[in-house]
Motif scaffolding. Structure first.
Motif, PDB file in Angstrom:
ATOM      1  N   VAL A  39       0.808  -1.213   0.000  1.00 25.61           N
ATOM      2  CA  VAL A  39       0.000   0.000   0.000  1.00 25.61           C
ATOM      3  C   VAL A  39       0.847   1.272   0.000  1.00 25.61           C
ATOM      4  O   VAL A  39       0.479   2.257  -0.657  1.00 25.61           O
ATOM      5  CB  VAL A  39      -0.975  -0.016   1.204  1.00 25.61           C
ATOM      6  N   PRO A  40       1.994   1.324   0.700  1.00 21.96           N
ATOM      7  CA  PRO A  40       2.776   2.572   0.706  1.00 21.96           C
ATOM      8  C   PRO A  40       3.499   2.877  -0.605  1.00 21.96           C
ATOM      9  O   PRO A  40       4.251   3.852  -0.665  1.00 21.96           O
ATOM     10  CB  PRO A  40       3.816   2.334   1.830  1.00 21.96           C
ATOM     11  N   PHE A  41       3.278   2.068  -1.644  1.00 23.43           N
ATOM     12  CA  PHE A  41       4.020   2.292  -2.877  1.00 23.43           C
ATOM     13  C   PHE A  41       3.723   3.673  -3.473  1.00 23.43           C
ATOM     14  O   PHE A  41       4.611   4.322  -4.030  1.00 23.43           O
ATOM     15  CB  PHE A  41       3.687   1.198  -3.894  1.00 23.43           C
ATOM     16  N   GLY A  42       2.480   4.122  -3.357  1.00 19.53           N
ATOM     17  CA  GLY A  42       2.154   5.463  -3.832  1.00 19.53           C
ATOM     18  C   GLY A  42       2.898   6.538  -3.061  1.00 19.53           C
ATOM     19  O   GLY A  42       3.248   7.594  -3.619  1.00 19.53           O
ATOM     20  N   ASP A  43       3.171   6.282  -1.784  1.00 14.73           N
ATOM     21  CA  ASP A  43       3.939   7.245  -0.991  1.00 14.73           C
ATOM     22  C   ASP A  43       5.366   7.367  -1.509  1.00 14.73           C
ATOM     23  O   ASP A  43       5.965   8.444  -1.438  1.00 14.73           O
ATOM     24  CB  ASP A  43       3.946   6.828   0.484  1.00 14.73           C
ATOM     25  N   ILE A  44       5.919   6.270  -2.029  1.00 12.97           N
ATOM     26  CA  ILE A  44       7.254   6.323  -2.625  1.00 12.97           C
ATOM     27  C   ILE A  44       7.249   7.288  -3.811  1.00 12.97           C
ATOM     28  O   ILE A  44       8.180   8.080  -4.001  1.00 12.97           O
ATOM     29  CB  ILE A  44       7.701   4.925  -3.078  1.00 12.97           C
ATOM     30  N   VAL A  45       6.182   7.229  -4.614  1.00 15.73           N
ATOM     31  CA  VAL A  45       6.051   8.128  -5.767  1.00 15.73           C
ATOM     32  C   VAL A  45       6.006   9.579  -5.306  1.00 15.73           C
ATOM     33  O   VAL A  45       6.708  10.446  -5.843  1.00 15.73           O
ATOM     34  CB  VAL A  45       4.790   7.769  -6.577  1.00 15.73           C
ATOM     35  N   ALA A  46       5.172   9.861  -4.303  1.00 12.66           N
ATOM     36  CA  ALA A  46       5.061  11.233  -3.803  1.00 12.66           C
ATOM     37  C   ALA A  46       6.364  11.704  -3.183  1.00 12.66           C
ATOM     38  O   ALA A  46       6.785  12.849  -3.389  1.00 12.66           O
ATOM     39  CB  ALA A  46       3.924  11.314  -2.781  1.00 12.66           C
ATOM     40  N   PHE A  47       7.035  10.841  -2.428  1.00 10.26           N
ATOM     41  CA  PHE A  47       8.307  11.221  -1.811  1.00 10.26           C
ATOM     42  C   PHE A  47       9.359  11.553  -2.861  1.00 10.26           C
ATOM     43  O   PHE A  47      10.194  12.429  -2.657  1.00 10.26           O
ATOM     44  CB  PHE A  47       8.812  10.074  -0.923  1.00 10.26           C
ATOM     45  N   SER A  48       9.311  10.857  -3.994  1.00 11.99           N
ATOM     46  CA  SER A  48      10.259  11.148  -5.068  1.00 11.99           C
ATOM     47  C   SER A  48      10.066  12.566  -5.599  1.00 11.99           C
ATOM     48  O   SER A  48      11.030  13.337  -5.720  1.00 11.99           O
ATOM     49  CB  SER A  48      10.092  10.131  -6.194  1.00 11.99           C
ATOM     50  N   ALA A  49       8.815  12.922  -5.903  1.00 13.91           N
ATOM     51  CA  ALA A  49       8.547  14.264  -6.417  1.00 13.91           C
ATOM     52  C   ALA A  49       8.852  15.337  -5.380  1.00 13.91           C
ATOM     53  O   ALA A  49       9.435  16.381  -5.703  1.00 13.91           O
ATOM     54  CB  ALA A  49       7.080  14.361  -6.864  1.00 13.91           C
ATOM     55  N   LEU A  50       8.477  15.095  -4.126  1.00  9.03           N
ATOM     56  CA  LEU A  50       8.699  16.093  -3.079  1.00  9.03           C
ATOM     57  C   LEU A  50      10.180  16.221  -2.734  1.00  9.03           C
ATOM     58  O   LEU A  50      10.649  17.314  -2.388  1.00  9.03           O
ATOM     59  CB  LEU A  50       7.898  15.708  -1.828  1.00  9.03           C
ATOM     60  N   THR A  51      10.927  15.125  -2.839  1.00 13.64           N
ATOM     61  CA  THR A  51      12.376  15.197  -2.618  1.00 13.64           C
ATOM     62  C   THR A  51      13.043  16.047  -3.684  1.00 13.64           C
ATOM     63  O   THR A  51      13.903  16.893  -3.388  1.00 13.64           O
ATOM     64  CB  THR A  51      12.986  13.781  -2.614  1.00 13.64           C
ATOM     65  N   LEU A  52      12.649  15.838  -4.943  1.00  4.93           N
ATOM     66  CA  LEU A  52      13.205  16.642  -6.028  1.00  4.93           C
ATOM     67  C   LEU A  52      12.830  18.111  -5.860  1.00  4.93           C
ATOM     68  O   LEU A  52      13.665  19.005  -6.079  1.00  4.93           O
ATOM     69  CB  LEU A  52      12.709  16.122  -7.372  1.00  4.93           C
ATOM     70  N   ALA A  53      11.590  18.373  -5.436  1.00  5.08           N
ATOM     71  CA  ALA A  53      11.173  19.757  -5.205  1.00  5.08           C
ATOM     72  C   ALA A  53      12.002  20.403  -4.098  1.00  5.08           C
ATOM     73  O   ALA A  53      12.384  21.582  -4.205  1.00  5.08           O
ATOM     74  CB  ALA A  53       9.689  19.795  -4.848  1.00  5.08           C
ATOM     75  N   SER A  54      12.296  19.658  -3.049  1.00  4.55           N
ATOM     76  CA  SER A  54      13.114  20.197  -1.959  1.00  4.55           C
ATOM     77  C   SER A  54      14.526  20.535  -2.439  1.00  4.55           C
ATOM     78  O   SER A  54      15.083  21.573  -2.084  1.00  4.55           O
ATOM     79  CB  SER A  54      13.181  19.193  -0.801  1.00  4.55           C
ATOM     80  N   LEU A  55      15.097  19.657  -3.252  1.00  2.00           N
ATOM     81  CA  LEU A  55      16.428  19.926  -3.790  1.00  2.00           C
ATOM     82  C   LEU A  55      16.421  21.159  -4.691  1.00  2.00           C
ATOM     83  O   LEU A  55      17.359  21.961  -4.670  1.00  2.00           O
ATOM     84  CB  LEU A  55      16.940  18.711  -4.564  1.00  2.00           C
ATOM     85  N   GLN A  56      15.370  21.318  -5.472  1.00  4.42           N
ATOM     86  CA  GLN A  56      15.278  22.472  -6.352  1.00  4.42           C
ATOM     87  C   GLN A  56      15.104  23.768  -5.569  1.00  4.42           C
ATOM     88  O   GLN A  56      15.528  24.844  -6.028  1.00  4.42           O
ATOM     89  CB  GLN A  56      14.118  22.287  -7.337  1.00  4.42           C
ATOM     90  N   LEU A  57      14.491  23.679  -4.385  1.00  2.41           N
ATOM     91  CA  LEU A  57      14.314  24.852  -3.534  1.00  2.41           C
ATOM     92  C   LEU A  57      15.522  25.086  -2.627  1.00  2.41           C
ATOM     93  O   LEU A  57      15.512  26.036  -1.836  1.00  2.41           O
ATOM     94  CB  LEU A  57      13.051  24.686  -2.680  1.00  2.41           C
ATOM     95  N   GLY A  58      16.521  24.250  -2.712  1.00  2.02           N
ATOM     96  CA  GLY A  58      17.719  24.414  -1.891  1.00  2.02           C
ATOM     97  C   GLY A  58      17.556  23.955  -0.464  1.00  2.02           C
ATOM     98  O   GLY A  58      18.307  24.372   0.424  1.00  2.02           O
ATOM     99  N   ARG A  59      16.596  23.077  -0.201  1.00  5.11           N
ATOM    100  CA  ARG A  59      16.354  22.566   1.143  1.00  5.11           C
ATOM    101  C   ARG A  59      16.896  21.155   1.288  1.00  5.11           C
ATOM    102  O   ARG A  59      17.115  20.444   0.307  1.00  5.11           O
ATOM    103  CB  ARG A  59      14.851  22.558   1.453  1.00  5.11           C
ATOM    104  N   THR A  60      17.097  20.752   2.532  1.00 11.64           N
ATOM    105  CA  THR A  60      17.466  19.365   2.799  1.00 11.64           C
ATOM    106  C   THR A  60      16.197  18.519   2.825  1.00 11.64           C
ATOM    107  O   THR A  60      15.342  18.719   3.686  1.00 11.64           O
ATOM    108  CB  THR A  60      18.186  19.232   4.153  1.00 11.64           C
ATOM    109  N   PRO A  61      16.027  17.580   1.905  1.00 17.10           N
ATOM    110  CA  PRO A  61      14.788  16.782   1.900  1.00 17.10           C
ATOM    111  C   PRO A  61      14.695  15.891   3.115  1.00 17.10           C
ATOM    112  O   PRO A  61      15.703  15.341   3.589  1.00 17.10           O
ATOM    113  CB  PRO A  61      14.912  15.966   0.602  1.00 17.10           C
ATOM    114  N   GLY A  62      13.476  15.744   3.620  1.00 17.86           N
ATOM    115  CA  GLY A  62      13.284  14.905   4.799  1.00 17.86           C
ATOM    116  C   GLY A  62      13.605  13.451   4.552  1.00 17.86           C
ATOM    117  O   GLY A  62      13.851  12.694   5.509  1.00 17.86           O
ATOM    118  N   THR A  63      13.644  13.038   3.291  1.00 16.56           N
ATOM    119  CA  THR A  63      13.983  11.648   2.992  1.00 16.56           C
ATOM    120  C   THR A  63      15.405  11.309   3.423  1.00 16.56           C
ATOM    121  O   THR A  63      15.728  10.127   3.618  1.00 16.56           O
ATOM    122  CB  THR A  63      13.817  11.388   1.484  1.00 16.56           C
ATOM    123  N   VAL A  64      16.255  12.304   3.573  1.00 11.85           N
ATOM    124  CA  VAL A  64      17.610  12.057   4.068  1.00 11.85           C
ATOM    125  C   VAL A  64      17.549  11.409   5.450  1.00 11.85           C
ATOM    126  O   VAL A  64      18.211  10.392   5.720  1.00 11.85           O
ATOM    127  CB  VAL A  64      18.414  13.370   4.122  1.00 11.85           C
TER     128      VAL A  64
END
Length: 350
Positions: A39-64
């Motif tokens: 079931v959490p597989f969709g969360d992996i998809v969202a975390f991927s997009a949000l991680t990339l967005a954090s990197l683009q904004l110059g933030r440390t992504p929480g996935t670290v």
């Protein structure tokens, strides 16, 4: 509705369906090898997009921090497992696979926080960060109960989804993000305008589906996964470890999820909990494929995307209702055409 509008809706539906194809294939891959409806597989998809967005904004992504904690926990679990079995010589390999390798991209992302990385570096770093999440979760929460019933595995999987969703809120906040487009070219086919991002999504689904087919047909690891999916006991007899096959299945599926998040991020605003709906729609396609057939799953996912596109044209508020209602006749058809087999019988046959 004119033919031009129908064509535009069809293209949008195929583009969305392409994402559901990748997610659906990942779901089928995990279930066929491990019997886990992840079931959490969709969360992996969202975390991927949000991680990339954090990197683009110059933030440390929480996935670290998520990957770091999961890596440490997985190392502890795996080390205790081998210690109890009297195989301490295998702990070093475990620490390398579950500890060192996942922590490398996490350390890089932490060190470059705030730096203006080019997109060619942000995307591989995002993939490297997100891919270990599913295998680490598998080692911590699912492998210890691998022989449990499908129902228990499903309950644990649902609980994992709520945990990841809550962590997503903690890491990324309640606001939505949209990543920068991977390409900005626009193509005109008569009166129909198609963006290169749409074509990229469709092409990516086709390419990775073909690569998955070639992997299963022509590689030893792919054939091992197929053997485990067909008969776990038989796979053990010929020297294939179901636990290792399951880890590989989670790894490949997580790669598909990470790529899906990168592709869908520029066209849809994603929130910390957006992954659940994405995964659920892909699950409809997987159900059409019987959670076993990759080609039928791909066709079903494309149909779900097209149905969602046309439903949103008629009523955007009811598009999810229309899509999930489509699941009812599919389940009825599956129930009427397939014989019912008790889980105990399946284990005896396996």
């Amino acid at each position: 509705m004119t033919s031009d509008i129908a064509l535009i809706l069809g293209m949008d539906g195929i583009a969305s369906g392409a994402i559901y194809v990748l997610v659906g294939l990942g779901l089928v891959l995990i279930f066929s090898v491990t019997r886990v409806v992840f079931v959490p597989f969709g969360d992996i998809v969202a975390f991927s997009a949000l991680t990339l967005a954090s990197l683009q904004l110059g933030r440390t992504p929480g996935t670290v921090y998520l990957v770091a904690v999961l890596a440490i926990a997985a190392c502890i679990v795996d080390s205790l497992h081998y210690w109890r079995r009297g195989q301490p010589h295998r702990i070093g390999r475990s620490l390398l696979g579950y500890g060192v390798l996942p922590l490398i991209p996490a350390s890089i992302a932490w060190l470059v926080a705030g730096a203006a990385l080019p997109s060619w570096a942000q995307i591989p770093l995002t993939i490297a960060l997100v891919v270990p999440i599913a295998p680490l979760i598998d080692r911590i929460a699912l492998q210890p109960i691998a022989d449990a019933s499908v129902l228990l595995l499903l309950i644990v999987s649902v609980a994992l989804h709520f945990c990841l969703s809550g962590l997503g809120l903690l890491f990324f906040g309640p606001e939505g993000f949209r990543t920068e487009p991977l390409t900005s070219e626009i193509f005109s086919f008569g009166d129909v305008v198609v963006t290169s991002q749409t074509l990229l999504m469709i092409a990516a689904a086709a390419v990775f589906s073909l690569m998955l087919f070639l992997f299963f047909e022509y590689t030893l690891a792919g054939k091992a996964l197929r053997a485990t999916a067909v008969n776990r006991t038989g796979a053990r007899i010929v020297g294939i470890r179901p636990a290792s096959a399951g880890t590989l299945a989670f790894l490949l599926a997580s790669l598909l999820g990470a790529i899906s998040g990168i592709l869908i991020g520029p066209v849809t605003t994603l929130y910390y909990d957006s992954g659940f709906l994405i995964g659920l729609k892909a699950f409809v396609g997987a159900i059409i494929g019987g959670l076993s057939s990759y080609p039928v799953t791909a066709i079903g996912a494309i149909l779900v995307g097209i149905l969602e596109s046309f439903a949103s044209f008629w009523s955007s508020a009811l598009k999810e209702v229309v899509v999930f209602t489509f699941l009812i006749p599919v389940l009825l058809w599956r129930s009427l055409t397939l014989g019912h087999v008790e889980e105990e019988d399946e284990e005896v046959e396996g």
